[in-house]
Design a protein around this motif. Structure first.
Motif, mmCIF file in Angstrom:
data_model
loop_
_atom_site.group_PDB
_atom_site.id
_atom_site.type_symbol
_atom_site.label_atom_id
_atom_site.label_comp_id
_atom_site.label_asym_id
_atom_site.label_seq_id
_atom_site.Cartn_x
_atom_site.Cartn_y
_atom_site.Cartn_z
ATOM 1 N N GLY A 292 -13.246 -7.953 -17.492
ATOM 2 C CA GLY A 292 -13.479 -9.047 -18.414
ATOM 3 C C GLY A 292 -12.271 -9.953 -18.585
ATOM 4 O O GLY A 292 -11.211 -9.740 -17.993
ATOM 5 N N ARG A 293 -12.437 -10.972 -19.391
ATOM 6 C CA ARG A 293 -11.376 -11.950 -19.631
ATOM 7 C C ARG A 293 -10.654 -11.606 -20.922
ATOM 8 O O ARG A 293 -11.284 -11.339 -21.946
ATOM 9 N N LEU A 294 -9.342 -11.628 -20.847
ATOM 10 C CA LEU A 294 -8.536 -11.312 -22.021
ATOM 11 C C LEU A 294 -8.470 -12.522 -22.941
ATOM 12 O O LEU A 294 -7.949 -13.578 -22.570
ATOM 13 N N ASP A 295 -9.000 -12.374 -24.138
ATOM 14 C CA ASP A 295 -8.967 -13.448 -25.135
ATOM 15 C C ASP A 295 -7.945 -13.081 -26.195
ATOM 16 O O ASP A 295 -8.252 -12.387 -27.181
ATOM 17 N N LEU A 318 -6.331 -6.600 -26.173
ATOM 18 C CA LEU A 318 -6.056 -5.934 -24.905
ATOM 19 C C LEU A 318 -6.945 -4.710 -24.733
ATOM 20 O O LEU A 318 -7.451 -4.435 -23.639
ATOM 21 N N GLY A 319 -7.135 -3.968 -25.812
ATOM 22 C CA GLY A 319 -7.975 -2.789 -25.755
ATOM 23 C C GLY A 319 -9.427 -3.085 -25.430
ATOM 24 O O GLY A 319 -10.149 -2.216 -24.931
ATOM 25 N N THR A 320 -9.851 -4.299 -25.689
ATOM 26 C CA THR A 320 -11.234 -4.681 -25.393
ATOM 27 C C THR A 320 -11.462 -4.795 -23.889
ATOM 28 O O THR A 320 -12.536 -4.446 -23.388
ATOM 29 N N VAL A 321 -10.474 -5.286 -23.163
ATOM 30 C CA VAL A 321 -10.642 -5.473 -21.717
ATOM 31 C C VAL A 321 -10.011 -4.355 -20.906
ATOM 32 O O VAL A 321 -10.267 -4.232 -19.709
ATOM 33 N N ARG A 322 -9.183 -3.535 -21.542
ATOM 34 C CA ARG A 322 -8.569 -2.410 -20.839
ATOM 35 C C ARG A 322 -8.910 -1.126 -21.582
ATOM 36 O O ARG A 322 -8.313 -0.815 -22.620
ATOM 37 N N ALA A 444 2.152 -11.858 -28.457
ATOM 38 C CA ALA A 444 0.882 -11.514 -27.825
ATOM 39 C C ALA A 444 1.035 -11.413 -26.316
ATOM 40 O O ALA A 444 0.509 -10.489 -25.679
ATOM 41 N N ARG A 445 1.755 -12.356 -25.737
ATOM 42 C CA ARG A 445 1.952 -12.332 -24.279
ATOM 43 C C ARG A 445 2.772 -11.124 -23.852
ATOM 44 O O ARG A 445 2.488 -10.497 -22.831
ATOM 45 N N LEU A 446 3.781 -10.792 -24.609
ATOM 46 C CA LEU A 446 4.635 -9.664 -24.240
ATOM 47 C C LEU A 446 3.900 -8.330 -24.420
ATOM 48 O O LEU A 446 4.119 -7.387 -23.654
#
Length: 615
Positions: A292-295, A318-322, A444-446
């Motif tokens: 999926g796409r990370l939002d 992150l936990g949603t897509v991983r 968030a990016r880190l």
């Protein structure tokens, strides 16, 4: 194997332990000899393991918590056919896989680095949690402990956590051989004393003669049939068992036997028994690859957001897509903001309570099973788990640690709650990555970048809110930095990270009104550091001023100096840091009292410019 064969296997493990230590001229054969019968029974009858496929998800896991007894482990590997006799005799030699204390960096069958006593059981708890709650696996976790290490508080953090979580897939086999390094242990051969302690934490206990292979066999079977509780097998053993001149004698810890040839003969000579270890049950990995796409969350520029808030929301996203990402916290998830992940993914959130050693150990254990753990607590409290961080690095574990409430900027809580040593602590860890974001999008990016890194990754977050400086699509490569103010007229460079970035920008704006051009570098990657940007700033401005909400030793200032260790001239440098013991005050008062606010930066910059040589 029948009784005679198990007994013979125990003797072989003793002989090979003696031979390995004799060949090395060092090691711990007597500690290995006491547990040889325990290992023989486990290896031949109860361990389910495919040595050709150490990553098999159905494999049981064996943790040698008394890591100094490595000759016994290597002797067991030989009996299982995983290594040969020639390699066994390379023990402790240059280039050998068979180190004095085993590590997974060298051997694929080693789960975790041990040797700092008291670590095997806590990591075993993490492995057992992953197997039971995440993998839904029938695999067992066997931890071979020594009695001396039961004096470590970390063991009892693990014992309580395992009992609380009803980890009936966890078995601790305690080699109660009575003797430690310098003499008798606290409780000697008093198995009842150890049983009372484990029972207090809701463990099932079995007391046994550790040299009666049939009794040990029955104890292991009882552990396997126990439901709802972890099991501690408390085995009374004799250190140096089998050799009359050394058994149950003080002063022989960590030494090869005085007469190895005679000892081998007394033990019945060299044998070549091979053990066919039981195959593991079929199993499959349940966690998936990224999908999926990370939002990631987004904020408006200038909006006031605490980086701890950004951490929690980014981790939940992150936990949603991983589905391989897990979160652990030390009973402060409302403050660290790990609660966002807990609410979004409760099945992958683990409350470790105020037991920071167990917190980090559980993360290490889960990482051995292929999960990507993020463990969070206050930055100050991670100091008590430093030895677990150090040993995680020794073992090559990949874990993410997050310390919130860092620095004097937390305000009124006072110095006991202020992480002021954490950057130094994590920078000193081999192969570590240390990140200190100043705004929400950067955080968030880190957070997402950490998941793809190796080794120990540390993220420092802040309690108070700060303005959003960057857009949601800005990139923040690890090892990079951001230049926030720059011109061809810059007279000094201010290097900051986290909360002091905002102070540096305020100071730069004030100095600009006085005609003093200041470059501002956001050094969000404290390790690795952006050497290129720092060297260019030194060349172009001639002066560097570092400012950090951290003690001066080992933090941002020292990280900047690392950019100039290649022999080139070190630039004129002033370091602002927390040099006094803070008390209770508001965040703004704390920054001012520590001399790391915008006013202090401006004063120091003026002095630097006044004394700088202008071309």
């Amino acid at each position: 194997m029948d009784t005679a064969e198990l007994t013979d296997l125990g003797q072989q493990l003793r002989v090979d332990s003696v031979r390995a230590a004799a060949a090395a001229g060092s090691g711990h054969p007597t500690s290995s000899m006491s547990a040889a019968d325990l290992m023989a029974v486990l290896l031949a009858h109860h361990l389910r393991y495919d040595f050709d496929r150490p990553a098999h998800p159905g494999n049981d896991r064996l943790v040698l918590s008394k890591g100094h007894a490595s000759p016994l482990l290597y002797a067991a590997y030989k009996a299982a056919g995983a290594i040969g006799d020639d390699e066994l005799l390379t023990f402790r030699t240059l280039g050998s896989r068979l180190e004095g204390h085993p590590t997974p960096r060298r051997l694929p069958w080693v789960e975790t680095a041990t040797g700092s006593l008291g670590q095997g059981l806590p990591v075993g708890v993490g492995i057992a949690l992953a197997a039971l709650r995440l993998d839904r696996s029938a695999a067992r976790v066997w931890v071979l402990c020594g009695d001396s290490e039961l004096a470590e508080g970390s063991v009892w953090e693990a014992a309580e956590h395992a009992g609380h979580e009803h980890l009936d897939n966890l078995v601790a086999i305690v080699d109660v051989n009575r003797l430690g390094q310098r003499g008798p242990t606290r409780h000697g051969h008093d198995l009842d004393a150890y049983a009372r302690r484990f029972q207090a934490f809701d463990w099932h206990t079995v007391r046994v003669d550790g040299h009666d292979v049939d009794a040990v066999d029955r104890a292991c079977a009882e552990a396997l049939s126990t439901r709802g509780q972890p099991t501690a097998i408390l085995a009374r053993t004799i250190k140096g068992k089998g050799v009359a001149s050394v058994q149950d004698r003080e002063g022989l810890h960590g030494k090869p036997l005085p007469d190895a040839e005679a000892a081998i003969a007394e033990l019945g000579g060299i044998r070549g028994l091979r053990v066919r270890v039981h195959e593991p049950a079929d199993a499959r990995l349940l966690h998936s690859v990224p999908t999926g796409r990370l939002d990631l969350p987004r904020w408006e520029e200038g909006e006031e957001v605490a980086t701890r808030d950004a951490y929690g929301k980014a981790l939940a996203a992150l936990g949603t897509v991983r589905e391989d990402v897990v979160a652990l916290d030390g009973e402060v998830s409302d403050s660290t903001r790990a609660e966002y992940f807990a609410k979004a993914h409760p099945e992958r959130f683990f409350e470790c309570y105020i037991a920071e050693q167990q917190l980090v150990a559980a993360a290490v254990g889960m990482a051995t099973r292929g999960w990507v753990p993020y463990a969070s607590t206050f930055a100050a409290f991670l100091t008590r788990a430093h030895d677990f961080v150090r040993m995680a690095s020794v073992g090559g574990a990949g874990i993410n640690l997050v310390g919130s409430h860092a620095g004097v900027a937390i305000g009124q809580d006072g110095p006991s709650q202020m992480g002021l040593e954490d950057l130094a602590m994590f920078r000193a860890v081999h192969g570590s990555t240390v990140l200190y974001p100043c705004d929400a999008h950067q955080t968030a990016r880190l957070v997402t970048a950490m998941a793809g890194l190796d080794g120990i990754r540390y993220l420092r977050t802040s309690r108070g809110a700060g303005p959003v400086l960057y857009g949601p699509d800005e990139e923040f490569p690890v090892g990079g930095s951001k230049v926030l103010r720059s011109s061809g007229r810059d007279r000094v460079t201010v290097v900051a990270a986290g909360v002091t970035v905002h102070e540096a920008l305020r100071a730069a704006d004030a100095l600009a009104g006085e005609g003093i051009a200041v470059r501002v570098v956001d050094l969000y990657s404290v390790k690795p550091v952006d050497r290129a940007v720092l060297r260019r700033a030194a060349e172009e401005t001639g002066c560097l001023l570092t400012v950090e909400d951290h003690h001066e030793e080992g933090g941002l200032g020292d990280a900047v100096l690392d950019a100039f260790t290649d022999g080139r001239p070190v630039p004129r440098l002033v370091r602002l840091a927390v040099r006094t013991m803070p008390g209770s005050a508001s965040p703004r008062e704390q920054l001012h009292a520590a001399g790391i606010d915008a006013d202090a930066i401006a004063v120091s910059a003026r002095l630097l410019v006044e004394h700088a040589v202008v071309p």
